[in-house]
Write an enzyme that holds these catalytic residues in place. Structure first.
Site, short mmCIF file in Angstrom:
data_model
loop_
_atom_site.label_atom_id
_atom_site.label_comp_id
_atom_site.label_asym_id
_atom_site.label_seq_id
_atom_site.Cartn_x
_atom_site.Cartn_y
_atom_site.Cartn_z
N HIS A 143 0.84 -1.20 0.00
CA HIS A 143 0.00 0.00 0.00
C HIS A 143 0.88 1.26 0.00
CE1 HIS A 143 -3.48 2.47 1.46
NE2 HIS A 143 -2.51 3.15 2.01
N GLU A 144 1.89 1.27 0.84
CA GLU A 144 2.76 2.45 0.93
C GLU A 144 3.59 2.61 -0.35
OE1 GLU A 144 2.18 4.50 3.09
OE2 GLU A 144 1.04 3.27 4.46
N HIS A 147 1.63 4.31 -2.88
CA HIS A 147 1.62 5.77 -2.68
C HIS A 147 2.87 6.39 -3.31
CE1 HIS A 147 -1.93 6.53 -0.49
NE2 HIS A 147 -1.60 5.89 0.62
N GLU A 224 -6.42 6.64 -1.29
CA GLU A 224 -6.33 5.45 -0.44
C GLU A 224 -6.87 4.22 -1.16
OE1 GLU A 224 -4.76 5.13 2.45
OE2 GLU A 224 -4.23 7.21 2.17
#
Lengths: 405, 188
Positions: A143-144, A147, A224
């Protein structure tokens, strides 16, 4: 992927401009009311903005990391997290390894920051490392990394610093207006003309930070979802992130070093009231339960379009959450085809979940709950005290008649 | 007349720009495939380098498992040799190495002293991670290859691809299901 990044860049420009407006408008009004010259205020605010933006671009990441009291680690200090990050770096095809930082805090959270994919950092709390297993950690790191790859990190760093500038200006401005400006004006007898400028200035001082926050949050929420979808795509195992979110969401520990400006950067909003779970209280992020539900509904299809389909399934008639350009860029890739090799876990998990559900149902039945199986696959559990004769299925809308026993 | 000429030139420029864009996209995709393939090699090599350490560490504890240890060493030797012998042979040899390693780590479960050893735990972490990295680099290779293949086959980029000599490539398939099973048992 590039389409999606360009999309994001355009949005960054619009957002930063809008935020800059929130800085300039109160600034010039402040100049007008206090100094009697709006251009001085405007110039001052502009100067603050330019300096802040430059600082944010070149030093934003280090500032944020030091605010969060994070310290950097190497491959030999904590091999597991280092390895997991390297695995995800390979999975998303990034060339340079991001720096890894640890925040010594029992709370569970993580964030990524940096300018672009060549200068990026990833911070996780020690609590997260302790409480998550490898698959879950992979989901969070994925997930990071998403980003970082989507350049959300730049947007976040710049905006949180701009936001900080606006909050600062509004804070100083309101003090000046209340304690300095007002008294001087009334003694010199400025009259109605002054009041007309003063009132909107006060209103702006109050509303600018709030408005700025809203702009910020609106963008952050959508990013997100995309990061969740990308994480599932990289790991080919959405259940990892889903169960990590579940654990992080259920923990009641507060992150001590987070503040309002850094909150939207974390994987989950770090602010919750003491002894209260994070569920759906967040506004910087979409509700956790919602994110988990989408991830679990993805089943075997771990592509971005799979995530989109899962979302649509849960929200009949809802809008789309993955930018159309991202789906187009993905093409008609049959991810199911090349998927088998990387996700050896899936079948086992489904089995465990079915078993868990059966056990659950048995327990409900023990406490005299009545079960109605709807044709859409949902099992309705009716409490023993239910008086109504009919019940509508919350999923498909079919009306069932309830026979009292 | 003048305006007409300008329009024609304008259209030509746009067409040339589009062709250049498509061509560069193809080159980029092909380079990404190459890079992804190199990544797989890096990870396979890393696994070869880890094995002597692993054998050295477990030897003292596992006196009675000579056969298992030898199987791993032999599989490693075969895999290193196969690195020059084409993709299919390499994939098979690496699959066998995965299996042998899985066997070794499964046997290690019976030795509590070994499992308590810091050295072994560190090695196990490295091996687990390397296995993951191999499968993630494979996954990225396949994704990159898919994108590249799509470009070489879809209109209009397929025209440029056939003129520029871009040929669709093959996916890195794991043919041996036993390899998947072995990875599943030991590294979950």
């Amino acid at each position: 992927m590039w389409e999606q990044i360009r999309d994001n860049q355009v949005r960054t420009v619009i957002l930063v401009t809008a935020l800059g407006f929130m800085l300039i408008l109160p600034g010039s009004l402040l100049g007008q009311t206090v100094l009697g010259d709006w251009s001085v205020g405007l110039l001052l605010a502009l100067l603050i903005w330019v300096v802040m933006t430059l600082v944010g671009y070149f030093q934003g990441d280090s500032i944020l990391l030091s605010i969060s009291k994070a310290h950097k680690i190497g491959p030999d200090d904590m091999p597991r997290i280092y390895n997991v990050v390297e695995e995800m770096k390979i999975a998303c095809g990034m060339e340079k390894m991001p720096d890894i930082y640890i925040i010594d805090d029992p709370a569970m959270n993580a964030f990524a920051t940096g300018r672009d994919k060549n200068r990026a950092s990833l911070a996780v709390t020690s609590g997260l490392l302790q409480k998550l297993n490898r698959d879950e950690l992979q989901g969070v790191v994925g997930h990071e990394m998403a980003h970082i790859k989507n350049r959300d990190v730049l947007l976040m760093a710049m905006c949180s610093i701009l936001l900080g500038a606006i909050v600062m200006l509004a804070w100083c401005g309101s003090r000046i207006l209340f304690f300095g400006g007002v008294t001087r004006r009334s003694s010199s007898g400025g009259g109605n003309g002054q009041l007309i400028i003063l009132l909107p200035a006060v209103a702006l001082m109050i509303f600018a930070p709030i408005m700025a926050q809203f702009i910020y949050l609106a963008i952050s929420r959508k990013r997100e979802y995309l990061a969740d979808a990308s994480s599932a795509l990289y790991t080919r195992y959405p259940e990892g992130l889903a169960s990590a979110l579940e654990k992080v969401g259920a923990s009641t520990e507060q992150l001590k070093s987070a503040n309002n400006a850094t909150a939207p950067m974390y994987i989950l909003n770090p602010f919750r009231r003491k002894n209260q779970v994070a569920e759906d209280l967040t506004s910087t992020h979409p509700p956790v339960s919602e994110r988990i539900r989408i991830l679990r509904a993805m089943a075997g299809n771990t592509s971005l379009s799979g995530y989109e389909a899962a979302y649509k399934n849960l929200h009949q008639g809802g809008g789309s959450i993955i930018p159309g350009s991202a789906l187009l860029a993905e093409g008609s890739s049959p991810h199911a085809q090349v998927e088998g090799q990387a996700s050896p876990h899936v079948e086992g998990v489904d089995e465990v979940r079915t078993r868990a559900r059966e056990t659950h149902d048995a327990l409900w039945k023990l406490s005299n709950y009545q079960m109605i199986a709807c044709q859409c696959g949902v099992k309705l559990k009716i409490p023993p005290g239910y008086k109504g004769a009919f019940l509508q299925c919350p999923h498909c809308g079919t009306v069932h008649s309830v026979v009292p026993d | 007349m003048f305006i007409g000429g300008l329009v024609v030139i304008g259209i030509l420029v746009v067409v040339v720009l589009i062709i250049v864009g498509i061509y560069n996209g193809l080159v980029g995709a092909r380079n990404q495939v190459k890079n992804a393939w190199a990544q797989i090699d890096v990870q396979l090599k890393r696994r070869h380098d880890l094995i002597p350490n692993l054998i050295e560490t477990v030897k003292g504890y596992m006196q009675h498992e000579r056969g298992t240890l030898e199987a791993v060493t032999n599989a490693r030797t075969t895999a290193i040799k196969a690195a020059d012998g084409g993709v299919a042979a390499q994939a098979r040899a690496e699959g066998e190495l995965s299996q042998a390693l899985g066997g070794l780590l499964a046997v290690a479960e019976n030795y509590p002293d070994l499992k308590a050893s810091q050295n072994f735990l560190a090695l196990q972490e490295e091996l687990t991670s390397t296995e993951n990295k191999i499968s993630f680099s494979r996954q990225f290779y396949n994704d990159s290859m898919l994108q590249f293949n799509n470009k070489t086959q879809m209109f209009p980029s397929n025209i440029i691809a056939s003129m520029g000599g871009f040929k669709a490539g093959e996916f890195f398939e794991v043919t041996d299901t036993a390899e998947r099973e072995a990875t599943k048992v030991s590294f979950s």
